[in-house]
Design a protein around this motif. Structure first.
Motif, PDB file in Angstrom:
ATOM      1  N   UNK A  61       0.836  -1.203   0.000  1.00  0.00           N
ATOM      2  CA  UNK A  61       0.000   0.000   0.000  1.00  0.00           C
ATOM      3  C   UNK A  61       0.872   1.256   0.000  1.00  0.00           C
ATOM      4  N   UNK A  62       1.934   1.265   0.775  1.00  0.00           N
ATOM      5  CA  UNK A  62       2.843   2.420   0.813  1.00  0.00           C
ATOM      6  C   UNK A  62       3.469   2.641  -0.565  1.00  0.00           C
ATOM      7  N   UNK A  63       3.885   1.555  -1.227  1.00  0.00           N
ATOM      8  CA  UNK A  63       4.465   1.671  -2.569  1.00  0.00           C
ATOM      9  C   UNK A  63       3.447   2.222  -3.569  1.00  0.00           C
ATOM     10  N   UNK A  70       3.108  10.436  -6.624  1.00  0.00           N
ATOM     11  CA  UNK A  70       4.334  10.942  -7.216  1.00  0.00           C
ATOM     12  C   UNK A  70       5.471  11.142  -6.216  1.00  0.00           C
ATOM     13  N   UNK A  71       5.389  10.463  -5.079  1.00  0.00           N
ATOM     14  CA  UNK A  71       6.459  10.559  -4.081  1.00  0.00           C
ATOM     15  C   UNK A  71       7.557   9.555  -4.430  1.00  0.00           C
ATOM     16  N   UNK A  72       8.799   9.964  -4.259  1.00  0.00           N
ATOM     17  CA  UNK A  72       9.917   9.047  -4.488  1.00  0.00           C
ATOM     18  C   UNK A  72      10.084   8.089  -3.315  1.00  0.00           C
ATOM     19  N   UNK A  73       9.643   8.529  -2.134  1.00  0.00           N
ATOM     20  CA  UNK A  73       9.834   7.761  -0.903  1.00  0.00           C
ATOM     21  C   UNK A  73       8.635   7.993   0.010  1.00  0.00           C
ATOM     22  N   UNK A  74       8.276   6.981   0.782  1.00  0.00           N
ATOM     23  CA  UNK A  74       7.122   7.077   1.680  1.00  0.00           C
ATOM     24  C   UNK A  74       7.286   8.207   2.689  1.00  0.00           C
TER      25      UNK A  74
END
Length: 197
Positions: A61-63, A70-74
């Motif tokens: 889900x986080x991925x 559009x986030x590179x990281x959680x």
């Protein structure tokens, strides 16, 4: 099993800060959550399977959430977004707490000799459905947003007994709350890709 429990506790305490969350965590520790299977005979039908499945769904889900936003990281997500993902990923299957029991059945081994084998069976002491039972349990400890409640309620999608033959409610839920679709997809990915035998 201790590895999974430690990881779950780390994720829970890092991301879930809502009022009542610590009482919920104490309840989880007093229940069979950390030793229960994820299913009776399908994915992760083993001791500790429910905890491992919950972590797998959170990660998927986080991925998916990061890709969608559009986030590179959680960690780029806001505190509120991270909490929402953690609550829905880690707690979507609380309906399976204190749900399974072990029974012994006779089964022939490879040589044709009968052996007693432990198997999981369902003993549903709170027959309240699947996703709705998880919402009910969580809500006894902390408040859920409407989006979180809808996502957890419908995380089974068309596999839920309540929607056999189709459901307008499921379609409307997914149209109005795309996050519910993300949780459903994460649950499928964890169950059928990450947890295959």
């Amino acid at each position: 099993m201790n590895e999974a429990k430690n990881e779950f506790l780390m994720l829970f305490t890092k991301y879930i800060k809502r009022e009542g969350s610590q009482k919920l965590l104490l309840w989880l520790e007093s229940s069979d959550f950390f030793i229960a299977p994820a299913s009776a005979k399908y994915h992760l039908a083993c001791e500790g399977g429910l905890c491992t499945h919950s972590i797998n769904v959170f990660k998927r889900l986080a991925d998916g959430f990061c890709r969608e936003k559009g986030y590179k990281d959680f960690e780029e997500a806001s505190t509120e977004e991270k909490e929402k993902v953690a609550i829905c990923g880690l707690l979507h299957d609380l309906c399976k707490v204190n749900f399974y029991e072990i029974e012994y059945r006779n089964k022939k081994d490879e040589k044709g000799v009968w052996q007693k084998v432990a198997t999981y069976v369902i003993n549903d002491r709170l027959p309240y459905g699947h996703g709705e039972k998880s919402v009910y349990i969580i809500s006894g400890f902390m408040r859920l947003s409407r989006e979180e409640s809808i996502a957890i309620r419908w995380h089974m999608g068309g596999f839920d007994d309540a929607v056999k033959g189709g459901s307008y409610s499921l379609s409307h839920a997914y149209e109005q709350f795309p996050f519910a679709v993300m949780l459903h997809i994460a649950d499928l990915q964890a169950s059928y890709l990450d947890e295959r035998k």
